[in-house]
Design a protein around this motif. Structure first.
Motif, PDB file in Angstrom:
ATOM      1  N   GLU A   1       0.825  -1.211   0.000  1.00  0.00           N
ATOM      2  CA  GLU A   1       0.000   0.000   0.000  1.00  0.00           C
ATOM      3  C   GLU A   1       0.859   1.261   0.000  1.00  0.00           C
ATOM      4  O   GLU A   1       0.493   2.268  -0.612  1.00  0.00           O
ATOM      5  CB  GLU A   1      -0.941  -0.014   1.197  1.00  0.00           C
ATOM      6  N   SER A   2       2.007   1.198   0.671  1.00  0.00           N
ATOM      7  CA  SER A   2       2.912   2.354   0.697  1.00  0.00           C
ATOM      8  C   SER A   2       3.633   2.531  -0.630  1.00  0.00           C
ATOM      9  O   SER A   2       3.750   3.651  -1.147  1.00  0.00           O
ATOM     10  CB  SER A   2       3.925   2.186   1.827  1.00  0.00           C
ATOM     11  N   ASP A   3       4.125   1.432  -1.205  1.00  0.00           N
ATOM     12  CA  ASP A   3       4.893   1.511  -2.445  1.00  0.00           C
ATOM     13  C   ASP A   3       4.023   1.703  -3.672  1.00  0.00           C
ATOM     14  O   ASP A   3       4.473   2.262  -4.681  1.00  0.00           O
ATOM     15  CB  ASP A   3       5.726   0.236  -2.628  1.00  0.00           C
ATOM     16  N   HIS A   4       2.769   1.224  -3.617  1.00  0.00           N
ATOM     17  CA  HIS A   4       1.897   1.248  -4.799  1.00  0.00           C
ATOM     18  C   HIS A   4       0.507   1.756  -4.426  1.00  0.00           C
ATOM     19  O   HIS A   4      -0.482   1.029  -4.529  1.00  0.00           O
ATOM     20  CB  HIS A   4       1.789  -0.159  -5.397  1.00  0.00           C
ATOM     21  N   PRO A   5       0.389   3.008  -3.985  1.00  0.00           N
ATOM     22  CA  PRO A   5      -0.913   3.503  -3.529  1.00  0.00           C
ATOM     23  C   PRO A   5      -1.985   3.491  -4.622  1.00  0.00           C
ATOM     24  O   PRO A   5      -3.151   3.222  -4.340  1.00  0.00           O
ATOM     25  CB  PRO A   5      -0.611   4.923  -3.054  1.00  0.00           C
ATOM     26  N   ALA A   6      -1.608   3.736  -5.863  1.00  0.00           N
ATOM     27  CA  ALA A   6      -2.600   3.739  -6.940  1.00  0.00           C
ATOM     28  C   ALA A   6      -3.137   2.341  -7.186  1.00  0.00           C
ATOM     29  O   ALA A   6      -4.338   2.157  -7.452  1.00  0.00           O
ATOM     30  CB  ALA A   6      -1.985   4.304  -8.217  1.00  0.00           C
ATOM     31  N   LEU A   7      -2.264   1.351  -7.076  1.00  0.00           N
ATOM     32  CA  LEU A   7      -2.706  -0.033  -7.283  1.00  0.00           C
ATOM     33  C   LEU A   7      -3.553  -0.516  -6.108  1.00  0.00           C
ATOM     34  O   LEU A   7      -4.519  -1.259  -6.298  1.00  0.00           O
ATOM     35  CB  LEU A   7      -1.498  -0.940  -7.483  1.00  0.00           C
ATOM     36  N   ALA A   8      -3.185  -0.094  -4.908  1.00  0.00           N
ATOM     37  CA  ALA A   8      -3.999  -0.439  -3.738  1.00  0.00           C
ATOM     38  C   ALA A   8      -5.380   0.190  -3.842  1.00  0.00           C
ATOM     39  O   ALA A   8      -6.391  -0.413  -3.451  1.00  0.00           O
ATOM     40  CB  ALA A   8      -3.301   0.009  -2.470  1.00  0.00           C
ATOM     41  N   ALA A   9      -5.444   1.405  -4.383  1.00  0.00           N
ATOM     42  CA  ALA A   9      -6.714   2.127  -4.473  1.00  0.00           C
ATOM     43  C   ALA A   9      -7.702   1.432  -5.411  1.00  0.00           C
ATOM     44  O   ALA A   9      -8.917   1.524  -5.211  1.00  0.00           O
ATOM     45  CB  ALA A   9      -6.473   3.559  -4.938  1.00  0.00           C
ATOM     46  N   ILE A  10      -7.198   0.749  -6.434  1.00  0.00           N
ATOM     47  CA  ILE A  10      -8.099   0.062  -7.361  1.00  0.00           C
ATOM     48  C   ILE A  10      -8.306  -1.403  -6.957  1.00  0.00           C
ATOM     49  O   ILE A  10      -8.972  -2.155  -7.672  1.00  0.00           O
ATOM     50  CB  ILE A  10      -7.595   0.135  -8.814  1.00  0.00           C
ATOM     51  N   GLY A  11      -7.760  -1.799  -5.807  1.00  0.00           N
ATOM     52  CA  GLY A  11      -7.942  -3.168  -5.325  1.00  0.00           C
ATOM     53  C   GLY A  11      -7.349  -4.198  -6.255  1.00  0.00           C
ATOM     54  O   GLY A  11      -7.957  -5.239  -6.526  1.00  0.00           O
ATOM     55  N   LEU A  12      -6.126  -3.954  -6.746  1.00  0.00           N
ATOM     56  CA  LEU A  12      -5.524  -4.844  -7.730  1.00  0.00           C
ATOM     57  C   LEU A  12      -5.256  -6.231  -7.152  1.00  0.00           C
ATOM     58  O   LEU A  12      -4.676  -6.371  -6.073  1.00  0.00           O
ATOM     59  CB  LEU A  12      -4.206  -4.251  -8.235  1.00  0.00           C
ATOM     60  N   ASN A  13      -5.713  -7.252  -7.874  1.00  0.00           N
ATOM     61  CA  ASN A  13      -5.268  -8.627  -7.664  1.00  0.00           C
ATOM     62  C   ASN A  13      -4.551  -9.012  -8.950  1.00  0.00           C
ATOM     63  O   ASN A  13      -5.172  -9.450  -9.921  1.00  0.00           O
ATOM     64  CB  ASN A  13      -6.439  -9.558  -7.396  1.00  0.00           C
ATOM     65  N   LEU A  14      -3.252  -8.830  -8.989  1.00  0.00           N
ATOM     66  CA  LEU A  14      -2.472  -9.050 -10.206  1.00  0.00           C
ATOM     67  C   LEU A  14      -2.321 -10.549 -10.445  1.00  0.00           C
ATOM     68  O   LEU A  14      -1.628 -11.236  -9.702  1.00  0.00           O
ATOM     69  CB  LEU A  14      -1.101  -8.387 -10.070  1.00  0.00           C
ATOM     70  N   MET A  15      -2.968 -11.045 -11.505  1.00  0.00           N
ATOM     71  CA  MET A  15      -2.943 -12.469 -11.796  1.00  0.00           C
ATOM     72  C   MET A  15      -3.280 -12.686 -13.261  1.00  0.00           C
ATOM     73  O   MET A  15      -3.757 -11.765 -13.944  1.00  0.00           O
ATOM     74  CB  MET A  15      -3.913 -13.239 -10.907  1.00  0.00           C
ATOM     75  N   PHE A  16      -3.038 -13.886 -13.750  1.00  0.00           N
ATOM     76  CA  PHE A  16      -3.491 -14.216 -15.094  1.00  0.00           C
ATOM     77  C   PHE A  16      -3.671 -15.719 -15.236  1.00  0.00           C
ATOM     78  O   PHE A  16      -3.108 -16.512 -14.472  1.00  0.00           O
ATOM     79  CB  PHE A  16      -2.546 -13.664 -16.171  1.00  0.00           C
ATOM     80  N   THR A  17      -4.487 -16.092 -16.214  1.00  0.00           N
ATOM     81  CA  THR A  17      -4.623 -17.478 -16.642  1.00  0.00           C
ATOM     82  C   THR A  17      -4.532 -17.494 -18.159  1.00  0.00           C
ATOM     83  O   THR A  17      -4.832 -16.501 -18.833  1.00  0.00           O
ATOM     84  CB  THR A  17      -5.958 -18.107 -16.209  1.00  0.00           C
ATOM     85  N   GLN A  18      -4.121 -18.619 -18.713  1.00  0.00           N
ATOM     86  CA  GLN A  18      -4.050 -18.755 -20.164  1.00  0.00           C
ATOM     87  C   GLN A  18      -5.269 -19.497 -20.672  1.00  0.00           C
ATOM     88  O   GLN A  18      -5.639 -20.558 -20.155  1.00  0.00           O
ATOM     89  CB  GLN A  18      -2.776 -19.491 -20.580  1.00  0.00           C
ATOM     90  N   ARG A  19      -5.883 -18.949 -21.687  1.00  0.00           N
ATOM     91  CA  ARG A  19      -7.043 -19.585 -22.313  1.00  0.00           C
ATOM     92  C   ARG A  19      -6.592 -20.751 -23.199  1.00  0.00           C
ATOM     93  O   ARG A  19      -5.426 -20.831 -23.585  1.00  0.00           O
ATOM     94  CB  ARG A  19      -7.811 -18.561 -23.150  1.00  0.00           C
ATOM     95  N   PRO A  20      -7.497 -21.643 -23.565  1.00  0.00           N
ATOM     96  CA  PRO A  20      -7.113 -22.747 -24.458  1.00  0.00           C
ATOM     97  C   PRO A  20      -6.531 -22.274 -25.790  1.00  0.00           C
ATOM     98  O   PRO A  20      -5.722 -22.979 -26.393  1.00  0.00           O
ATOM     99  CB  PRO A  20      -8.435 -23.500 -24.663  1.00  0.00           C
ATOM    100  N   ASP A  21      -6.926 -21.063 -26.251  1.00  0.00           N
ATOM    101  CA  ASP A  21      -6.388 -20.562 -27.523  1.00  0.00           C
ATOM    102  C   ASP A  21      -5.034 -19.879 -27.365  1.00  0.00           C
ATOM    103  O   ASP A  21      -4.459 -19.400 -28.356  1.00  0.00           O
ATOM    104  CB  ASP A  21      -7.382 -19.604 -28.191  1.00  0.00           C
ATOM    105  N   GLY A  22      -4.501 -19.813 -26.148  1.00  0.00           N
ATOM    106  CA  GLY A  22      -3.189 -19.232 -25.913  1.00  0.00           C
ATOM    107  C   GLY A  22      -3.206 -17.823 -25.385  1.00  0.00           C
ATOM    108  O   GLY A  22      -2.204 -17.357 -24.819  1.00  0.00           O
ATOM    109  N   ASP A  23      -4.295 -17.083 -25.581  1.00  0.00           N
ATOM    110  CA  ASP A  23      -4.383 -15.733 -25.033  1.00  0.00           C
ATOM    111  C   ASP A  23      -4.413 -15.780 -23.513  1.00  0.00           C
ATOM    112  O   ASP A  23      -4.731 -16.812 -22.908  1.00  0.00           O
ATOM    113  CB  ASP A  23      -5.636 -15.020 -25.547  1.00  0.00           C
ATOM    114  N   LEU A  24      -4.107 -14.641 -22.900  1.00  0.00           N
ATOM    115  CA  LEU A  24      -4.092 -14.539 -21.441  1.00  0.00           C
ATOM    116  C   LEU A  24      -5.278 -13.720 -20.962  1.00  0.00           C
ATOM    117  O   LEU A  24      -5.589 -12.661 -21.522  1.00  0.00           O
ATOM    118  CB  LEU A  24      -2.802 -13.866 -20.964  1.00  0.00           C
ATOM    119  N   THR A  25      -5.954 -14.193 -19.930  1.00  0.00           N
ATOM    120  CA  THR A  25      -6.942 -13.394 -19.210  1.00  0.00           C
ATOM    121  C   THR A  25      -6.220 -12.744 -18.043  1.00  0.00           C
ATOM    122  O   THR A  25      -5.625 -13.434 -17.212  1.00  0.00           O
ATOM    123  CB  THR A  25      -8.092 -14.260 -18.694  1.00  0.00           C
ATOM    124  N   ILE A  26      -6.257 -11.402 -17.990  1.00  0.00           N
ATOM    125  CA  ILE A  26      -5.500 -10.677 -16.972  1.00  0.00           C
ATOM    126  C   ILE A  26      -6.426  -9.786 -16.162  1.00  0.00           C
ATOM    127  O   ILE A  26      -7.531  -9.447 -16.565  1.00  0.00           O
ATOM    128  CB  ILE A  26      -4.359  -9.840 -17.602  1.00  0.00           C
TER     129      ILE A  26
END
Length: 377
Positions: free
Chosen positions: A264-289
């Motif tokens: 929260e101290s280092d990334h206040p803008a990301l904390a403010a939007i409630g970021l859950n930084l993650m991804f999964t790959q779809r069967p076609d190879g694209d990423l859902t982020i």
């Protein structure tokens, strides 16, 4: 919802009428079929279009806690069974949590100690072998029990399989009234032995006092589909240090408050939007982020481009690339409340069920049998 008026004639009867064909409603329909009950499902749209198809397709079982963990572990067995029966894509690929700082790895060490055998700690090289990640990785953890499905396929495949087993689906049909023994719809009435109302964040559209008492709000998520910049197969789901702040299983780790304070101290803008930084790959190879979190009883209809910019920039940094090519953008919406699950009995023979913690895909198939045990008792 006490009026007996509906448009049209009779739509017959069923031992169980389920209102809502998202994954929570389908979970109850599937368990009722397993018990030998006749089932009718009422869905206002022509197909499921809500949270059940707008998510990461991530069965995030290991990171849950309490009731959610119990439901999740039961749901895992049901997901494997349903994938075989309904023929949809599922991967038992686990989750890799990427630690990019020592305090993130410290939380994973504590979590591994609490979940004997369900968490495998990884060093930097072992993370790189499994998932693409940019500079700064110090290690990570593998959660081998987790699974992935294609959310754009899975719910529809489950519905089709249930229809083949005799479940009657009333698509493009709105439930106007729910009362003991009767569901009134825009196409007629259905006599119901029991009723489950599983309408997600729209509980307040049907039972406003109940929703207000439970503190139900809507949570909006910014999510995107991007081209895979590495052209690499990524079997596991991928979580990060931001994810450790979002799941109940990590909450008891002693060093988590210090990690939260640092992020929260280092990334206040990301904390403010409630970021859950993650991804999964779809069967076609694209990423859902994604994703982000904004809460309100009534959400503003406008998407802020700055929020998407943050998600894209942080995902690019995680992947070690300069930019990402966006294929699609969308808003996910799910129910949120102080308690992670809403199960209420507003009238005899009626249950209102909503997963109010964003883990419907993870837990619904384990929650539904307990709800029906009580409802049918």
């Amino acid at each position: 919802m006490t009026s007996r008026h509906s448009v049209g004639g009779s739509l017959g009867s069923a031992d169980l009428v389920v209102v809502g064909a998202g994954i929570v409603g389908l979970a109850h329909a599937a368990d009722a079929v397993r018990r030998g009950l006749s089932v009718a499902v009422v869905e206002r749209d022509e197909r499921a279009t809500g949270a059940s198809v707008r998510n990461f397709g991530h069965g995030c079982f290991t990171a849950q806690d309490g009731d959610a963990l119990r439901y999740a572990l039961a749901a895992r067995t049901s997901w494997l069974r349903l994938a075989a029966q309904a023929g949809f894509w599922l991967r038992e690929a686990g989750t890799v949590v990427v630690a990019r700082a020592d305090d993130e790895y410290a939380v994973l060490e504590e979590f591994a100690a609490r979940r004997d055998g369900h968490v495998v700690l990884l060093d930097r090289a072992q993370v790189a072998d499994r998932v693409p990640a940019g500079a700064g990785v110090v290690g990570g953890a593998l959660l081998p029990l987790d699974v992935r499905v294609d959310p754009r396929e899975a719910a529809h495949a489950v519905a089709a399989w249930l229809a083949s087993r005799g479940v009657r689906f009333h698509w493009a049909t709105t439930a106007h009234t729910v009362e003991p023994g009767l569901v009134g719809t825009s196409r007629g009435a259905i006599a119901a032995g029991r009723v489950v109302v599983a309408v997600g964040h729209d509980v307040d559209r049907h039972f406003p006092a109940l929703a207000e008492q439970a503190g139900v709000r809507r949570c909006a998520l910014h999510m995107l589909r991007v081209a895979d910049p590495h052209g690499r197969r990524v079997d596991p789901a991928v979580l990060t240090g931001f994810s450790l702040l979002r799941y109940g299983g990590f909450a008891a780790c002693p060093t988590l408050p210090a990690l939260r304070g640092r992020l929260e101290s280092d990334h206040p803008a990301l904390a403010a939007i409630g970021l859950n930084l993650m991804f999964t790959q779809r069967p076609d190879g694209d990423l859902t982020i994604g994703d982000t979190h904004a809460y309100a009883a009534t959400l503003e209809p406008f998407n802020d481009e700055e929020t998407d910019r943050h998600v894209l920039a942080e995902t690019a940094r995680l992947l070690g690339v300069e930019r990402l090519t966006v294929r699609e953008r969308w808003r996910g919406v799910y129910a949120s409340a102080p308690e992670p699950f809403l199960v209420a009995a507003p009238e005899p023979g009626v249950r209102v069920v909503s997963v109010t913690s964003g883990v419907g895909m993870t837990t619904a198939l384990g929650l539904a049998p307990e709800v029906l045990d009580d409802l049918l008792r």
